[in-house]
Write a protein that holds these residues in place. Sequence first.
Motif, PDB file in Angstrom:
ATOM      1  N   VAL A 169     -24.314 -82.943  30.754  1.00 47.84           N
ATOM      2  CA  VAL A 169     -25.343 -83.983  30.761  1.00 47.84           C
ATOM      3  C   VAL A 169     -26.524 -83.569  29.895  1.00 47.84           C
ATOM      4  O   VAL A 169     -27.072 -84.369  29.120  1.00 47.84           O
ATOM      5  CB  VAL A 169     -25.793 -84.285  32.199  1.00 47.84           C
ATOM      6  CG1 VAL A 169     -26.964 -85.269  32.196  1.00 47.84           C
ATOM      7  CG2 VAL A 169     -24.640 -84.854  33.021  1.00 47.84           C
ATOM      8  N   ILE A 170     -26.930 -82.298  29.990  1.00 49.49           N
ATOM      9  CA  ILE A 170     -28.056 -81.803  29.185  1.00 49.49           C
ATOM     10  C   ILE A 170     -27.741 -81.868  27.700  1.00 49.49           C
ATOM     11  O   ILE A 170     -28.575 -82.275  26.878  1.00 49.49           O
ATOM     12  CB  ILE A 170     -28.423 -80.368  29.627  1.00 49.49           C
ATOM     13  CG1 ILE A 170     -29.052 -80.394  31.022  1.00 49.49           C
ATOM     14  CG2 ILE A 170     -29.366 -79.709  28.626  1.00 49.49           C
ATOM     15  CD1 ILE A 170     -29.299 -79.024  31.617  1.00 49.49           C
ATOM     16  N   LEU A 171     -26.522 -81.490  27.319  1.00 48.12           N
ATOM     17  CA  LEU A 171     -26.140 -81.536  25.906  1.00 48.12           C
ATOM     18  C   LEU A 171     -26.150 -82.966  25.373  1.00 48.12           C
ATOM     19  O   LEU A 171     -26.620 -83.220  24.253  1.00 48.12           O
ATOM     20  CB  LEU A 171     -24.753 -80.915  25.723  1.00 48.12           C
ATOM     21  CG  LEU A 171     -24.654 -79.392  25.869  1.00 48.12           C
ATOM     22  CD1 LEU A 171     -23.203 -78.944  25.754  1.00 48.12           C
ATOM     23  CD2 LEU A 171     -25.511 -78.686  24.825  1.00 48.12           C
ATOM     24  N   VAL A 172     -25.632 -83.900  26.179  1.00 39.26           N
ATOM     25  CA  VAL A 172     -25.587 -85.293  25.735  1.00 39.26           C
ATOM     26  C   VAL A 172     -26.999 -85.851  25.585  1.00 39.26           C
ATOM     27  O   VAL A 172     -27.338 -86.441  24.542  1.00 39.26           O
ATOM     28  CB  VAL A 172     -24.766 -86.144  26.723  1.00 39.26           C
ATOM     29  CG1 VAL A 172     -24.932 -87.633  26.423  1.00 39.26           C
ATOM     30  CG2 VAL A 172     -23.300 -85.761  26.655  1.00 39.26           C
ATOM     31  N   ARG A 173     -27.834 -85.656  26.586  1.00 42.02           N
ATOM     32  CA  ARG A 173     -29.150 -86.303  26.603  1.00 42.02           C
ATOM     33  C   ARG A 173     -30.148 -85.645  25.653  1.00 42.02           C
ATOM     34  O   ARG A 173     -31.016 -86.331  25.102  1.00 42.02           O
ATOM     35  CB  ARG A 173     -29.722 -86.308  28.020  1.00 42.02           C
ATOM     36  CG  ARG A 173     -29.005 -87.256  28.960  1.00 42.02           C
ATOM     37  CD  ARG A 173     -29.994 -88.128  29.713  1.00 42.02           C
ATOM     38  NE  ARG A 173     -30.818 -88.937  28.839  1.00 42.02           N
ATOM     39  CZ  ARG A 173     -30.515 -90.164  28.433  1.00 42.02           C
ATOM     40  NH1 ARG A 173     -29.406 -90.732  28.820  1.00 42.02           N
ATOM     41  NH2 ARG A 173     -31.336 -90.829  27.651  1.00 42.02           N
ATOM     42  N   TYR A 174     -30.058 -84.343  25.465  1.00 42.33           N
ATOM     43  CA  TYR A 174     -31.107 -83.632  24.728  1.00 42.33           C
ATOM     44  C   TYR A 174     -30.681 -83.072  23.382  1.00 42.33           C
ATOM     45  O   TYR A 174     -31.523 -82.561  22.647  1.00 42.33           O
ATOM     46  CB  TYR A 174     -31.662 -82.486  25.595  1.00 42.33           C
ATOM     47  CG  TYR A 174     -32.261 -82.956  26.891  1.00 42.33           C
ATOM     48  CD1 TYR A 174     -33.004 -84.130  26.968  1.00 42.33           C
ATOM     49  CD2 TYR A 174     -32.075 -82.243  28.068  1.00 42.33           C
ATOM     50  CE1 TYR A 174     -33.544 -84.565  28.160  1.00 42.33           C
ATOM     51  CE2 TYR A 174     -32.619 -82.671  29.266  1.00 42.33           C
ATOM     52  CZ  TYR A 174     -33.344 -83.838  29.304  1.00 42.33           C
ATOM     53  OH  TYR A 174     -33.881 -84.273  30.491  1.00 42.33           O
ATOM     54  N   MET A 175     -29.397 -83.183  23.038  1.00 42.74           N
ATOM     55  CA  MET A 175     -28.970 -82.696  21.725  1.00 42.74           C
ATOM     56  C   MET A 175     -28.278 -83.790  20.909  1.00 42.74           C
ATOM     57  O   MET A 175     -28.641 -84.016  19.758  1.00 42.74           O
ATOM     58  CB  MET A 175     -28.036 -81.483  21.894  1.00 42.74           C
ATOM     59  CG  MET A 175     -28.728 -80.254  22.456  1.00 42.74           C
ATOM     60  SD  MET A 175     -27.716 -78.759  22.372  1.00 42.74           S
ATOM     61  CE  MET A 175     -27.584 -78.517  20.609  1.00 42.74           C
TER      62      MET A 175
END
Length: 421
Positions: free
Chosen positions: A333-339
């Motif tokens: 989720v972090i990779l999708v939303r912030y990268m």
Amino acid sequence: MGFWSLFEVASMPIVQVLIVSSLGALMATNYLNLLPADARNSLNKIVFMVFTPCLMFASLAETVTFKDLVAWWFMPINVGLTFLFGGILGWIAVKLLKPKPHLEGLIIATCASGNLGNLLLIIVPAICSEKGSPFGDHDVCSSVGISYASFSMAIGGLYIWTYSYQLVRSSALKYKALKAAEEVSKLPNKDLDANGETHLLEGEVKEHVAIVVPSTMSTEEDTENQAIVPEMSDRKPEKGNASFWGNALAILKQLLEELLAPPTLAAIVGFFVGAIPWLKNFIVGDNAPLRVIQDSVKLLGDGTIPCITLILGGNLTQGLRTARIRPVMVIAVILVRYMLLPVIGIGVVKAAGSLGFLPSDPLYHYVLMIQFALPPAMNIGTMAQLFDVAQEECSVLFLWTYLVACVSLTAWSTIFMWILS
């Protein structure tokens, strides 16, 4: 604006969310016991039925005009693209990581749905107030920025309470159906000539599941449960036009129910009031004859953000103890939303600008870009609470995504303003 000034401006809203969430977590502990599970559930229904609709209506009726709706026509498309790309990336993550069925909708929803209102209402005016802001005069920037943020919140609300709402709802149906099937499989077998496999072949378990699925929730879920039983029990093969028109009517009924959800309905009414000058002057403004209505609605709407954040913190105490979510899910989720999404956002906004779809205002371009870099919408926690599914896992996801957002949102804000300078 220097890097550290920007870091302070961009991180303050996130820090505020974490502070209020910590207070909610403390209130939910056995030591204070001010926000137990039953209280959070009741408060969540009030937020869904009263506070959130009031916030959306008050913001739209006051700040959005018909001229704005025409000039900002690309923003609904931009928000839709954030949901589209985020949903696709979330779906890919689900297929690769294979979470439990009741977590699939939550993961896709957190990848697709950004906090398109609450944070923008704080971040954009704060950036405008800083010396050296690239967006011009402070007063003009703040006024226009609040309008952008309010419009973004309304459009985001429409997508969240239709698309994301359906994702969480479908996960809840799967979860409750699986639980009901497990309970049926544990029942003593009174038919001596049959076994569990025979009942499965005859479809008895399916019929029992359709009866057990409705939960005990009132208000919102009462209407949802009316759609649950037909959806799970009427899946018999049909032929000809009857089947086509039956499916079409079922889809239309479901869409109508979602559009009539209180937050979505309030947004539509807010658009309507804001776009009609004489009606807006009748309700909004210091000299409006019915200004007491707007003042009352705004007063109720002001309770939305603190209540949602307190509920989030209260759920966090239980989530840290009992949540079963793999770290790789949080990382995805972090990779999708912030990268991935912010990079896509830069490409979308630059392409739209080069094609002449956007006004020349750099603040408008900044808002469109930042919509791709925001943490997940807190309303997802409201939906998880409403449907009683994955509440603890949702809280853990929110904890880590908002912690990372302190750095990520600051970094992307710096990059966006550097691109637009």
